[in-house]
Design an enzyme around this catalytic site. Structure first.
Site, short mmCIF file in Angstrom:
data_model
loop_
_atom_site.label_atom_id
_atom_site.label_comp_id
_atom_site.label_asym_id
_atom_site.label_seq_id
_atom_site.Cartn_x
_atom_site.Cartn_y
_atom_site.Cartn_z
N GLU A 169 0.77 -1.41 -0.01
CA GLU A 169 0.03 -0.27 -0.04
C GLU A 169 1.11 1.70 -0.01
O GLU A 169 0.60 2.31 0.97
CB GLU A 169 -0.66 0.21 1.26
CG GLU A 169 -2.33 -1.03 1.58
CD GLU A 169 -2.82 -0.92 2.27
OE1 GLU A 169 -2.65 -0.30 3.32
OE2 GLU A 169 -3.59 -1.84 2.37
N GLU A 357 -5.86 -8.42 0.90
CA GLU A 357 -6.37 -8.23 2.38
C GLU A 357 -7.30 -7.52 2.49
O GLU A 357 -8.13 -6.52 1.18
CB GLU A 357 -5.18 -7.12 2.77
CG GLU A 357 -4.03 -6.95 3.71
CD GLU A 357 -3.47 -6.26 3.80
OE1 GLU A 357 -4.15 -5.06 4.52
OE2 GLU A 357 -2.01 -5.47 4.37
#
Ligand code: FCB
Length: 465
Positions: A169, A357
């Protein structure tokens, strides 16, 4: 809508995700130097109740028991990250063998148990020594990162790992860490964010190429945070606000990685990045990713807001909107995952996307028995997995799904309060108790999802060993 395991191909990768800083602890053991999070957490008011990741889940010392839990639960894929300051305490140069031995042993242990390791090179824990030289804002990070990737590739490249990820991320560690300042290293403003953004984007390809140079026949992806963005109303100005929020939160990093460049048309305030770019950077931004890791938890509703500088948009939080939400105040909106898979699936239609995720925090309570009831998490997972199945039926090449996370851990600025785990962790004793959601996931994976959660009670007291 309950998903059924056999709706998914046999080759589908089911797993759980974790990260070094959030689980390992052992912050200064065996030669490890501090990461930016180790120092950030000593600053007043930065982390919930002044908590710190020094011990976390003590995974560094307890990984064997935790791998045993993975085996008991029948989870075939395990995502974790490499703590840069554990393997290169100076940030570059000298390898810390003891630190690297930990990852070697972890990988070996996983493989012995037929659990596939999925390492991520970088999950936000930059060595503090490198931050002292400017961290992600310093272009030298391209060399530092190359050295890190090289060190990891050299040491772990021959151990039977099939799947790697480069960055976790980038939008979050540059946005929260170098623009808003509420994550480590706590820097703010465009003067920090723009170079950090450029350098993180350039490191995707560097990591990918270096890892590939050590090991052929592997798949390499990188992971991207994303939230499905909808406008608050259908008024033109809210539509524009939503489009801009989507460009910033969802498109900013994945688009350069697939060869589209930064979405500057929709984000004119980021144009100064062009001044930071060197000749050839345009081409160097494109990586050759074998898969895109999609990390989605929620949807966001955007509205126009004249006083937010540059963006002129803001997100209206779930509590305000009066919609069901998790402990993080993130709206529970399973269709968001479907929408993001469709959106990200379009970037490289011939290559897979993997949900690296997805999960939820709820205020779980441990009453001293051998169970923790978390029906809301079971429902959350069921509904989200059903959306993955829907995306596959609609032709999106999704090839894996990883729950965030194996066990409750250190949730960055939120400290230990939000509990995301399939396993409850008692942070005082390091006792692990499998939650109902862990048992459900296990039953789902083995195809025996009978709904009877009491049938497979497992309690693991690793502190008693
Ligand atoms: C993601 C992070 C992960 C975890 C979850 C809840 O943004 O990658 O480390 O904190 O959120």
């Amino acid at each position: 809508m309950t998903p059924v395991r056999n709706e998914f191909p046999d080759s589908f990768a089911w797993g759980v995700s974790t990260a070094a800083l959030q689980t390992e602890g052992a912050w200064n053991l065996d030669g490890k130097s501090p990461s930016v999070w180790d120092t950030f957490s000593t600053r007043k008011g930065k982390i919930h109740r002044g908590q710190h990741p020094k011990v976390a889940c003590d995974f560094y010392n307890r990984y064997e028991d935790d791998v045993e839990l993975l085996r008991i639960l029948g989870i075939p894929n395990f995502r974790f990250s490499i703590a840069w300051s554990r393997v290169l305490p100076n940030g570059t140069g000298r390898i810390n063998d003891k630190g690297m031995d930990f990852y070697k042993s972890l990988v070996d242990k996983l493989l012995e148990n037929e659990i596939a390791p999925w390492p991520t090179l970088y999950h936000w824990d930059l060595p503090q020594l490198l931050e002292d030289k400017g961290g992600w804002t310093n272009r030298d990070i391209l060399h530092w990162f190359e050295d890190f990737a090289n060190t990891v590739g050299l040491s772990l490249g021959n151990r039977g790992i099939q799947n790697w990820m480069v960055l976790n991320e980038p939008m979050v560690f540059t946005g929260a860490g170098y623009f808003l300042g509420y994550h480590a290293p706590g820097k703010r403003g465009f003067a920090n964010f723009i170079p950090a953004m450029l350098h993180a984007a350039l490191c995707t390809r560097i990591g990918e190429e270096v890892l590939r140079s050590h090991q052929s026949e592997i798949t390499i992806g990188s992971t991207y945070s994303c939230s499905y963005i909808t406008p608050k109303t259908i008024r033109e100005k809210d539509l524009i606000a939503a489009k801009r929020a989507d460009a910033l939160l969802n498109r900013l990093f994945v688009e350069p990685a697939v060869g589209l460049g930064f979405p500057l048309e929709d984000l004119p305030m980021l144009r100064p990045v062009e001044k930071w770019m060197k000749q050839g950077d345009d081409a160097r931004l494109k990586a050759n990713l074998d898969f895109i890791g999609v990390q989605n938890y929620t949807r966001e509703v955007a509205e126009a807001c004249w006083y937010v500088p540059y963006l002129k948009a803001r997100l209206v939080n779930a509590k305000k909107r009066g919609v069901p939400h998790t402990e993080m105040q993130w709206e529970i909106y399973p269709e968001a995952l479907y929408e993001m898979l469709v959106q990200f699936g379009r970037y490289q239609p011939d290559k897979p996307v993997i949900v690296t995720e997805n999960g939820a925090a709820f205020p779980d309570v441990y009453d001293g028995s051998d169970a923790v009831q978390d029906p809301l998490r079971v429902q959350y997972l069921q509904k989200h997995i059903a959306q993955v199945s829907r995306a596959i039926k609609d032709g999106v090449p999704v090839s894996g799904y990883f729950v965030w996370t194996l066990m409750d851990n250190f949730e960055w600025a939120e400290g230990y309060r939000p509990r995301f785990g399939l396993i409850y962790n008692d942070f005082d004793t390091q006792k692990r108790i499998i939650k109902d959601s862990g048992r459900w996931y296990s039953d789902f994976l083995s195809g025996t999802d009978s709904g009877d959660l009491s049938s497979r009670a497992v309690l693991m007291d690793s502190s008693a060993k």
